[in-house]
Design a protein around this motif. Sequence first.
Motif, PDB file in Angstrom:
ATOM      1  N   ASN A 187       0.852  -1.187   0.000  1.00  0.00           N
ATOM      2  CA  ASN A 187       0.000   0.000   0.000  1.00  0.00           C
ATOM      3  C   ASN A 187       0.892   1.242   0.000  1.00  0.00           C
ATOM      4  OD1 ASN A 187      -2.000   1.867   0.262  1.00  0.00           O
ATOM      5  ND2 ASN A 187      -2.643   1.232   2.298  1.00  0.00           N
ATOM      6  N   ARG A 206       1.128   5.137   0.212  1.00  0.00           N
ATOM      7  CA  ARG A 206       0.326   6.266   0.692  1.00  0.00           C
ATOM      8  C   ARG A 206       0.924   7.600   0.271  1.00  0.00           C
ATOM      9  NH1 ARG A 206      -2.427   4.501   6.223  1.00  0.00           N
ATOM     10  NH2 ARG A 206      -2.592   2.302   5.743  1.00  0.00           N
ATOM     11  N   SER A 207       1.349   7.648  -0.957  1.00  0.00           N
ATOM     12  CA  SER A 207       1.903   8.870  -1.510  1.00  0.00           C
ATOM     13  C   SER A 207       1.302   9.066  -2.897  1.00  0.00           C
ATOM     14  CB  SER A 207       3.427   8.764  -1.613  1.00  0.00           C
ATOM     15  OG  SER A 207       3.932   9.761  -2.475  1.00  0.00           O
ATOM     16  N   ASP A 208       0.497  10.105  -3.031  1.00  0.00           N
ATOM     17  CA  ASP A 208      -0.116  10.378  -4.330  1.00  0.00           C
ATOM     18  C   ASP A 208       0.948  10.592  -5.398  1.00  0.00           C
ATOM     19  OD1 ASP A 208      -2.678  10.196  -3.285  1.00  0.00           O
ATOM     20  OD2 ASP A 208      -2.880  12.362  -2.994  1.00  0.00           O
ATOM     21  N   ARG A 209       2.016  11.270  -5.043  1.00  0.00           N
ATOM     22  CA  ARG A 209       3.083  11.541  -6.016  1.00  0.00           C
ATOM     23  C   ARG A 209       3.739  10.246  -6.478  1.00  0.00           C
ATOM     24  NH1 ARG A 209       8.688  12.912  -6.277  1.00  0.00           N
ATOM     25  NH2 ARG A 209       9.052  14.261  -8.068  1.00  0.00           N
ATOM     26  N   VAL A 218       2.463   7.235  -6.505  1.00  0.00           N
ATOM     27  CA  VAL A 218       1.500   6.503  -7.331  1.00  0.00           C
ATOM     28  C   VAL A 218       1.431   7.121  -8.724  1.00  0.00           C
ATOM     29  CG1 VAL A 218      -0.940   5.913  -7.600  1.00  0.00           C
ATOM     30  CG2 VAL A 218       0.162   5.680  -5.362  1.00  0.00           C
ATOM     31  N   ASP A 219       1.362   8.443  -8.800  1.00  0.00           N
ATOM     32  CA  ASP A 219       1.316   9.122 -10.100  1.00  0.00           C
ATOM     33  C   ASP A 219       2.571   8.846 -10.915  1.00  0.00           C
ATOM     34  OD1 ASP A 219      -1.158  10.164  -9.475  1.00  0.00           O
ATOM     35  OD2 ASP A 219      -0.384  12.156  -8.921  1.00  0.00           O
ATOM     36  N   HIS A 236       2.502   5.229 -12.209  1.00  0.00           N
ATOM     37  CA  HIS A 236       1.542   5.066 -13.305  1.00  0.00           C
ATOM     38  C   HIS A 236       2.022   5.761 -14.580  1.00  0.00           C
ATOM     39  CE1 HIS A 236      -1.861   2.886 -11.536  1.00  0.00           C
ATOM     40  NE2 HIS A 236      -1.468   3.432 -10.400  1.00  0.00           N
TER      41      HIS A 236
END
Length: 79
Positions: A6, A8-11, A13-14, A17
């Motif tokens: 998991n 928990r870092s939007d950056r 994950v972005d 992707h």
Amino acid sequence: MPRQLNIRSDRAVDLAHDLAHKLKKPVARVVEEALEAYGGETPEERLDRWKKMLAKGHKQDNGCGFEIEDMYDEIGLPK
């Protein structure tokens, strides 16, 4: 069933992707390759490896002394 991680870092994950899209690979594979490239090497170990590559290059008479490909892995990340 595979275990999950998991993030928990939007950056993060972005970035994962975006890179997966550019490389046309699954996100999990991109993350695996990035972690393998990071390799747990300490900055000192990485510096020593670069110094050895450069020293090897200076001993040769072929211009730059080493191939640029030696500095990058198969997906273009620095070793």
